[in-house]
Scaffold this motif. Structure first.
Motif, PDB file in Angstrom:
ATOM      1  N   MET A  67       0.801  -1.239   0.004  1.00 40.76           N
ATOM      2  CA  MET A  67      -0.025   0.008   0.089  1.00 40.76           C
ATOM      3  C   MET A  67       0.869   1.408   0.105  1.00 40.76           C
ATOM      4  O   MET A  67       0.482   2.328  -0.446  1.00 40.76           O
ATOM      5  CB  MET A  67      -0.997  -0.088   1.288  1.00 40.76           C
ATOM      6  CG  MET A  67      -2.021  -1.133   1.401  1.00 40.76           C
ATOM      7  SD  MET A  67      -2.936  -1.094  -0.037  1.00 40.76           S
ATOM      8  CE  MET A  67      -4.061   0.051   0.412  1.00 40.76           C
ATOM      9  N   GLY A  68       2.127   1.085   0.397  1.00 38.56           N
ATOM     10  CA  GLY A  68       2.848   2.534   0.498  1.00 38.56           C
ATOM     11  C   GLY A  68       3.627   2.043   1.972  1.00 38.56           C
ATOM     12  O   GLY A  68       3.847   1.384   2.635  1.00 38.56           O
ATOM     13  N   GLY A  69       4.527   3.335   2.103  1.00 33.90           N
ATOM     14  CA  GLY A  69       4.766   3.515   3.566  1.00 33.90           C
ATOM     15  C   GLY A  69       5.905   2.701   3.858  1.00 33.90           C
ATOM     16  O   GLY A  69       6.367   2.272   4.764  1.00 33.90           O
ATOM     17  N   LEU A  70       6.762   2.176   2.623  1.00 38.36           N
ATOM     18  CA  LEU A  70       7.811   1.094   2.703  1.00 38.36           C
ATOM     19  C   LEU A  70       9.080   2.245   2.889  1.00 38.36           C
ATOM     20  O   LEU A  70       9.677   2.588   1.936  1.00 38.36           O
ATOM     21  CB  LEU A  70       7.815   0.444   1.607  1.00 38.36           C
ATOM     22  CG  LEU A  70       7.000  -0.811   1.502  1.00 38.36           C
ATOM     23  CD1 LEU A  70       7.045  -1.406  -0.094  1.00 38.36           C
ATOM     24  CD2 LEU A  70       7.061  -1.676   2.515  1.00 38.36           C
ATOM     25  N   GLU A  71       9.425   2.499   4.142  1.00 39.37           N
ATOM     26  CA  GLU A  71      10.828   3.311   4.363  1.00 39.37           C
ATOM     27  C   GLU A  71      11.950   2.570   4.465  1.00 39.37           C
ATOM     28  O   GLU A  71      12.016   1.551   5.271  1.00 39.37           O
ATOM     29  CB  GLU A  71      10.610   3.775   5.690  1.00 39.37           C
ATOM     30  CG  GLU A  71      11.552   4.911   6.176  1.00 39.37           C
ATOM     31  CD  GLU A  71      11.281   5.805   7.220  1.00 39.37           C
ATOM     32  OE1 GLU A  71      12.224   5.631   8.196  1.00 39.37           O
ATOM     33  OE2 GLU A  71      10.277   6.376   7.395  1.00 39.37           O
ATOM     34  N   VAL A  72      12.883   2.769   3.398  1.00 37.04           N
ATOM     35  CA  VAL A  72      14.063   1.811   3.391  1.00 37.04           C
ATOM     36  C   VAL A  72      14.979   2.307   4.516  1.00 37.04           C
ATOM     37  O   VAL A  72      15.207   3.298   4.911  1.00 37.04           O
ATOM     38  CB  VAL A  72      15.016   2.465   1.863  1.00 37.04           C
ATOM     39  CG1 VAL A  72      16.261   1.729   1.784  1.00 37.04           C
ATOM     40  CG2 VAL A  72      14.140   2.032   0.722  1.00 37.04           C
ATOM     41  N   PHE A  73      15.677   1.303   5.038  1.00 33.31           N
ATOM     42  CA  PHE A  73      16.586   1.251   6.112  1.00 33.31           C
ATOM     43  C   PHE A  73      17.848   1.481   5.583  1.00 33.31           C
ATOM     44  O   PHE A  73      18.367   2.570   5.844  1.00 33.31           O
ATOM     45  CB  PHE A  73      16.322  -0.050   7.205  1.00 33.31           C
ATOM     46  CG  PHE A  73      17.355   0.030   8.295  1.00 33.31           C
ATOM     47  CD1 PHE A  73      17.487   1.091   9.101  1.00 33.31           C
ATOM     48  CD2 PHE A  73      18.071  -1.235   8.408  1.00 33.31           C
ATOM     49  CE1 PHE A  73      18.259   0.923  10.077  1.00 33.31           C
ATOM     50  CE2 PHE A  73      18.929  -1.284   9.528  1.00 33.31           C
ATOM     51  CZ  PHE A  73      19.005  -0.223  10.460  1.00 33.31           C
ATOM     52  N   THR A  74      18.407   0.551   5.249  1.00 32.52           N
ATOM     53  CA  THR A  74      19.888   0.763   4.602  1.00 32.52           C
ATOM     54  C   THR A  74      19.925   0.794   3.138  1.00 32.52           C
ATOM     55  O   THR A  74      20.515   1.728   2.662  1.00 32.52           O
ATOM     56  CB  THR A  74      20.877  -0.383   5.065  1.00 32.52           C
ATOM     57  OG1 THR A  74      20.433  -1.630   4.513  1.00 32.52           O
ATOM     58  CG2 THR A  74      20.949  -0.552   6.587  1.00 32.52           C
ATOM     59  N   THR A  75      19.301  -0.044   2.332  1.00 35.52           N
ATOM     60  CA  THR A  75      19.232  -0.073   1.152  1.00 35.52           C
ATOM     61  C   THR A  75      18.120  -0.676   0.259  1.00 35.52           C
ATOM     62  O   THR A  75      17.476  -1.608   0.922  1.00 35.52           O
ATOM     63  CB  THR A  75      20.723  -0.587   0.504  1.00 35.52           C
ATOM     64  OG1 THR A  75      20.701  -0.299  -0.819  1.00 35.52           O
ATOM     65  CG2 THR A  75      20.722  -2.040   0.647  1.00 35.52           C
ATOM     66  N   ALA A  76      17.779  -0.436  -0.802  1.00 33.10           N
ATOM     67  CA  ALA A  76      17.035  -1.351  -1.547  1.00 33.10           C
ATOM     68  C   ALA A  76      17.295  -1.105  -3.067  1.00 33.10           C
ATOM     69  O   ALA A  76      17.456  -0.555  -3.651  1.00 33.10           O
ATOM     70  CB  ALA A  76      15.419  -0.681  -1.655  1.00 33.10           C
ATOM     71  N   GLU A  77      18.015  -2.427  -3.265  1.00 30.82           N
ATOM     72  CA  GLU A  77      18.330  -2.471  -4.808  1.00 30.82           C
ATOM     73  C   GLU A  77      17.337  -3.189  -5.585  1.00 30.82           C
ATOM     74  O   GLU A  77      17.205  -4.483  -5.445  1.00 30.82           O
ATOM     75  CB  GLU A  77      19.672  -3.672  -4.412  1.00 30.82           C
ATOM     76  CG  GLU A  77      20.897  -2.907  -3.589  1.00 30.82           C
ATOM     77  CD  GLU A  77      21.897  -3.893  -3.219  1.00 30.82           C
ATOM     78  OE1 GLU A  77      21.922  -5.021  -3.781  1.00 30.82           O
ATOM     79  OE2 GLU A  77      22.878  -3.660  -2.357  1.00 30.82           O
ATOM     80  N   VAL A  78      17.143  -2.629  -6.626  1.00 33.09           N
ATOM     81  CA  VAL A  78      15.884  -2.961  -7.493  1.00 33.09           C
ATOM     82  C   VAL A  78      16.287  -3.218  -8.941  1.00 33.09           C
ATOM     83  O   VAL A  78      16.814  -2.245  -9.442  1.00 33.09           O
ATOM     84  CB  VAL A  78      14.638  -2.112  -7.378  1.00 33.09           C
ATOM     85  CG1 VAL A  78      13.472  -2.685  -7.985  1.00 33.09           C
ATOM     86  CG2 VAL A  78      14.289  -1.959  -5.694  1.00 33.09           C
ATOM     87  N   VAL A  79      15.972  -4.411  -9.511  1.00 35.81           N
ATOM     88  CA  VAL A  79      16.191  -4.208 -10.914  1.00 35.81           C
ATOM     89  C   VAL A  79      14.678  -4.495 -11.496  1.00 35.81           C
ATOM     90  O   VAL A  79      13.869  -5.240 -10.938  1.00 35.81           O
ATOM     91  CB  VAL A  79      16.849  -5.625 -11.094  1.00 35.81           C
ATOM     92  CG1 VAL A  79      17.139  -6.021 -12.727  1.00 35.81           C
ATOM     93  CG2 VAL A  79      18.219  -5.583 -10.567  1.00 35.81           C
ATOM     94  N   ILE A  80      14.505  -3.591 -12.422  1.00 33.23           N
ATOM     95  CA  ILE A  80      13.098  -3.336 -13.163  1.00 33.23           C
ATOM     96  C   ILE A  80      13.410  -3.717 -14.457  1.00 33.23           C
ATOM     97  O   ILE A  80      14.271  -3.469 -15.103  1.00 33.23           O
ATOM     98  CB  ILE A  80      12.787  -1.935 -13.076  1.00 33.23           C
ATOM     99  CG1 ILE A  80      12.840  -1.456 -11.600  1.00 33.23           C
ATOM    100  CG2 ILE A  80      11.537  -1.656 -13.812  1.00 33.23           C
ATOM    101  CD1 ILE A  80      12.543  -0.057 -11.345  1.00 33.23           C
ATOM    102  N   GLY A  81      12.376  -4.629 -14.997  1.00 34.16           N
ATOM    103  CA  GLY A  81      12.457  -5.083 -16.339  1.00 34.16           C
ATOM    104  C   GLY A  81      11.244  -4.164 -17.131  1.00 34.16           C
ATOM    105  O   GLY A  81      10.561  -3.866 -16.499  1.00 34.16           O
ATOM    106  N   GLU A  82      11.492  -4.083 -18.356  1.00 33.74           N
ATOM    107  CA  GLU A  82      10.213  -3.226 -19.193  1.00 33.74           C
ATOM    108  C   GLU A  82      10.027  -3.935 -20.407  1.00 33.74           C
ATOM    109  O   GLU A  82      10.819  -4.260 -21.347  1.00 33.74           O
ATOM    110  CB  GLU A  82      10.754  -1.830 -19.434  1.00 33.74           C
ATOM    111  CG  GLU A  82       9.693  -1.237 -20.352  1.00 33.74           C
ATOM    112  CD  GLU A  82      10.246  -0.024 -21.045  1.00 33.74           C
ATOM    113  OE1 GLU A  82       9.335   0.701 -21.688  1.00 33.74           O
ATOM    114  OE2 GLU A  82      11.486   0.254 -21.129  1.00 33.74           O
ATOM    115  N   ALA A  83       8.893  -4.383 -20.435  1.00 33.13           N
ATOM    116  CA  ALA A  83       8.549  -5.389 -21.753  1.00 33.13           C
ATOM    117  C   ALA A  83       8.278  -4.173 -22.901  1.00 33.13           C
ATOM    118  O   ALA A  83       7.470  -3.469 -23.050  1.00 33.13           O
ATOM    119  CB  ALA A  83       7.277  -6.073 -21.474  1.00 33.13           C
TER     120      ALA A  83
END
Length: 145
Positions: A102-118
């Motif tokens: 829903m949201g409100g995801l506060e990063v603590f140290t890091t968030a490493e995200v790999v995003i794909g795009e079709a």
């Protein structure tokens, strides 16, 4: 509905205090990604707001607010304008909780995200009266897009 497509890979690293969902949506908007999805994510959060699973009997929409350190053990979903993400978080004892982001995801140290795009598709969400939710609609992109 289904369709195939080649895809492009994007990567982003978020830092302490950043809000994960909003930051990913901003990333998608800045790059005008038309059919984005999460490939993988690792990191940690200190807060999260999740909607728990629906039950067929009560069709509940319970929303929980978490406020402690968690490791992100899974993040999956599509990132179009009306993102549909599910997350699984593990606490200090390894116990997990998961649900619809829903949201409100506060990063603590890091968030490493790999995003794909079709690159040959377009993701949209339209109301599906059989489910009562805005569900994914997959379209082929025209050559002029």
């Amino acid at each position: 509905a289904s369709a195939g497509s080649a895809f492009r890979v994007h990567a982003v690293r978020l830092g302490p205090g950043q809000e994960l969902l909003g930051s990913l949506q901003a990333f998608v908007e800045e790059r005008n990604l038309r059919a984005p999805f999460i490939v993988t994510c690792v990191g940690s959060v200190t807060k999260a707001t999740l909607r728990l699973a629906h039950t067929t009997a009560g069709n509940t929409n319970e929303v929980i607010h978490l406020d402690e350190h968690f490791e992100i053990v899974s993040l999956v979903g599509t990132l179009n304008k009306d993102a549909h993400l599910h997350i699984c978080l593990a606490d200090k004892e390894g116990k997990t909780v998961g649900g619809h982001v829903m949201g409100g995801l506060e990063v603590f140290t890091t968030a490493e995200v790999v995003i794909g795009e079709a690159t040959e598709l377009l993701f949209e969400r339209h109301m599906d009266h059989s489910t009562g939710f805005h569900e994914l609609v997959i379209q082929s992109r025209s050559k002029k897009d």
